[in-house]
Design a protein around this motif. Structure first.
Motif, short mmCIF file in Angstrom:
data_model
loop_
_atom_site.label_atom_id
_atom_site.label_comp_id
_atom_site.label_asym_id
_atom_site.label_seq_id
_atom_site.Cartn_x
_atom_site.Cartn_y
_atom_site.Cartn_z
N VAL A 4 1.01 -1.16 0.07
CA VAL A 4 0.00 -0.12 0.16
C VAL A 4 0.88 1.30 0.04
CG1 VAL A 4 -1.90 1.22 1.37
CG2 VAL A 4 -1.66 -1.12 1.32
N MET A 5 0.55 2.05 -0.95
CA MET A 5 1.41 3.36 -1.08
C MET A 5 0.49 4.77 -0.83
SD MET A 5 3.90 4.89 -4.08
CE MET A 5 2.66 5.56 -4.89
N HIS A 6 0.92 5.57 -0.16
CA HIS A 6 0.11 6.95 0.13
C HIS A 6 0.93 7.80 -0.50
CE1 HIS A 6 -1.76 4.26 3.38
NE2 HIS A 6 -2.93 4.88 2.88
N GLN A 7 0.29 8.78 -1.46
CA GLN A 7 1.24 9.91 -1.96
C GLN A 7 0.34 11.13 -2.10
OE1 GLN A 7 2.05 9.77 -6.33
NE2 GLN A 7 3.54 10.89 -5.93
N PRO A 8 0.77 12.21 -1.47
CA PRO A 8 1.88 12.27 -0.54
C PRO A 8 1.59 11.50 0.95
CG PRO A 8 0.58 14.40 -0.35
CD PRO A 8 -0.25 13.73 -1.30
N ALA A 9 2.78 11.31 1.55
CA ALA A 9 2.78 10.57 2.81
C ALA A 9 1.87 10.98 3.61
CB ALA A 9 4.03 10.41 3.30
N GLY A 10 1.64 12.33 3.79
CA GLY A 10 0.92 12.57 4.89
C GLY A 10 1.16 12.51 6.19
N SER A 11 0.25 12.04 6.93
CA SER A 11 0.69 11.46 8.40
C SER A 11 -0.02 9.84 8.49
CB SER A 11 0.05 12.28 9.53
OG SER A 11 -1.29 12.40 9.32
N MET A 12 0.11 9.37 7.29
CA MET A 12 -0.53 7.99 7.37
C MET A 12 0.23 6.99 8.47
SD MET A 12 -3.33 8.17 6.14
CE MET A 12 -3.74 6.49 6.34
N GLU A 13 1.57 6.95 8.31
CA GLU A 13 2.47 6.32 8.98
C GLU A 13 2.30 6.58 10.49
OE1 GLU A 13 7.09 5.12 9.73
OE2 GLU A 13 6.72 6.58 8.20
N GLU A 14 2.23 7.85 10.69
CA GLU A 14 1.85 8.23 12.27
C GLU A 14 0.46 7.74 12.82
OE1 GLU A 14 1.10 12.19 14.97
OE2 GLU A 14 1.55 12.34 13.07
N TYR A 15 -0.44 7.98 11.70
CA TYR A 15 -1.87 7.40 12.18
C TYR A 15 -1.81 5.86 12.42
CZ TYR A 15 -6.56 5.54 11.43
OH TYR A 15 -7.63 4.74 11.43
N PHE A 16 -1.35 5.21 11.63
CA PHE A 16 -1.44 3.77 11.73
C PHE A 16 -0.43 3.01 12.97
CE2 PHE A 16 -1.97 3.32 6.89
CZ PHE A 16 -3.36 2.83 6.92
N ARG A 17 0.50 3.81 13.25
CA ARG A 17 1.45 3.58 14.47
C ARG A 17 0.40 3.76 15.77
NH1 ARG A 17 6.10 1.49 13.17
NH2 ARG A 17 7.30 1.90 11.58
N LEU A 18 -0.08 4.96 15.75
CA LEU A 18 -0.95 5.41 16.80
C LEU A 18 -2.01 4.33 17.30
CD1 LEU A 18 -0.79 9.37 16.51
CD2 LEU A 18 0.32 8.09 18.30
N GLY A 29 -11.53 -0.73 17.43
CA GLY A 29 -12.97 -0.70 16.87
C GLY A 29 -13.07 0.53 16.20
N LEU A 30 -13.98 0.75 15.18
CA LEU A 30 -14.09 2.00 14.08
C LEU A 30 -14.50 3.28 15.18
CD1 LEU A 30 -14.50 2.92 11.67
CD2 LEU A 30 -16.83 2.23 11.45
N GLU A 31 -15.43 3.10 16.20
CA GLU A 31 -15.73 4.24 16.90
C GLU A 31 -14.29 4.89 17.63
OE1 GLU A 31 -18.38 6.23 16.87
OE2 GLU A 31 -19.01 4.58 15.29
N ASN A 32 -13.70 3.92 18.19
CA ASN A 32 -12.36 4.41 18.85
C ASN A 32 -11.23 5.19 17.81
OD1 ASN A 32 -13.19 3.73 21.29
ND2 ASN A 32 -12.22 1.79 21.37
N ARG A 33 -11.50 4.73 16.42
CA ARG A 33 -10.41 5.25 15.31
C ARG A 33 -10.95 6.55 14.62
NH1 ARG A 33 -9.82 0.78 11.35
NH2 ARG A 33 -12.01 0.03 12.16
N LYS A 34 -12.33 6.75 14.61
CA LYS A 34 -12.98 8.01 13.94
C LYS A 34 -11.99 9.20 14.14
CE LYS A 34 -17.58 6.56 12.79
NZ LYS A 34 -18.76 6.65 12.68
N ALA A 35 -12.05 9.61 15.46
CA ALA A 35 -11.59 11.00 15.77
C ALA A 35 -10.11 10.94 15.38
CB ALA A 35 -11.72 11.30 17.36
N LEU A 36 -9.51 10.01 15.59
CA LEU A 36 -7.96 9.91 15.32
C LEU A 36 -7.69 9.75 13.84
CD1 LEU A 36 -5.04 9.75 16.51
CD2 LEU A 36 -5.17 7.28 16.34
N ALA A 37 -8.56 9.22 13.27
CA ALA A 37 -8.44 9.18 11.84
C ALA A 37 -8.68 10.71 11.04
CB ALA A 37 -9.50 8.19 11.12
N GLU A 38 -9.86 11.36 11.47
CA GLU A 38 -10.33 12.57 11.11
C GLU A 38 -8.83 13.78 11.15
OE1 GLU A 38 -12.74 14.26 9.48
OE2 GLU A 38 -13.90 12.35 9.48
#
Length: 183
Positions: free
Chosen positions: A138-152, A160-169
């Protein structure tokens, strides 16, 4: 401008259009190669998320944020909920196994060797459909903060989805629907 010069410039334009956006703010490309061995993570810290092992092969820190590339080993027949990215494109390459993808309104089946590009703002999701382990790059371009998001998010006690929503936004990802089912 002479005709010959004009023709040469028009032939070079597509290459320039491809190259110029890749240049960083300094106008230069990174000067150091980055080797990540098979099965290894760029930082030496692979992580687990949605019953998959993520290894970072190229970090946004390696290339002034131009992209991040993950090699993911998928064990379970689950995937992310239907979502979109507000500020980055996403590219998938199936190394092993089979997956069902939704990209926009299309439902697609991908097998080893297939790839799929999903532009920013397009809703998408996927789920592993094959038996046994599967691998997806999986590649994200630009990188944005996806690596940080997945690690967090991998460190949340309840992923669960509800716990991830605010962080994802906060990281440019908006959930818009449920997970896909493998059937």
């Amino acid at each position: 401008m002479q005709r010959r010069s004009f023709l040469q410039l028009s032939l070079a334009a597509p290459a320039l259009a491809y190259t110029l956006p890749a240049l960083g703010a300094t106008g230069s490309l990174p000067k150091k190669s980055v080797l990540v061995r098979a099965g290894q993570d760029r930082s030496g810290q692979p992580f687990e998320f949605l019953d998959a092992t993520f290894t970072v092969k190229v970090s946004g820190r390696d290339n002034e944020g131009r992209c991040v590339i993950f090699d993911t080993l998928r064990r379970a027949k689950i995937g992310p909920a239907l979502h979109l990215h507000t500020d980055l494109d996403e590219w998938f390459y199936v190394v092993e196994g089979e997956f069902k993808f939704q990209a926009g309104t299309e439902m697609l089946r991908l097998r080893a060797g297939d790839s799929l590009f999903v532009p920013r703002e397009m809703v998408h999701a996927f789920v592993k459909t094959s038996e046994g382990p599967a691998r997806l790059i999986v590649m994200h371009q630009p990188a944005g903060s996806m690596e940080e998001y997945f690690r967090l998010v991998s460190q949340l006690p309840d992923q669960g989805l509800e716990n991830r929503k605010a962080l994802a936004e906060k990281h440019g990802t908006r959930f818009v629907g449920p997970q896909l089912t493998p059937d």
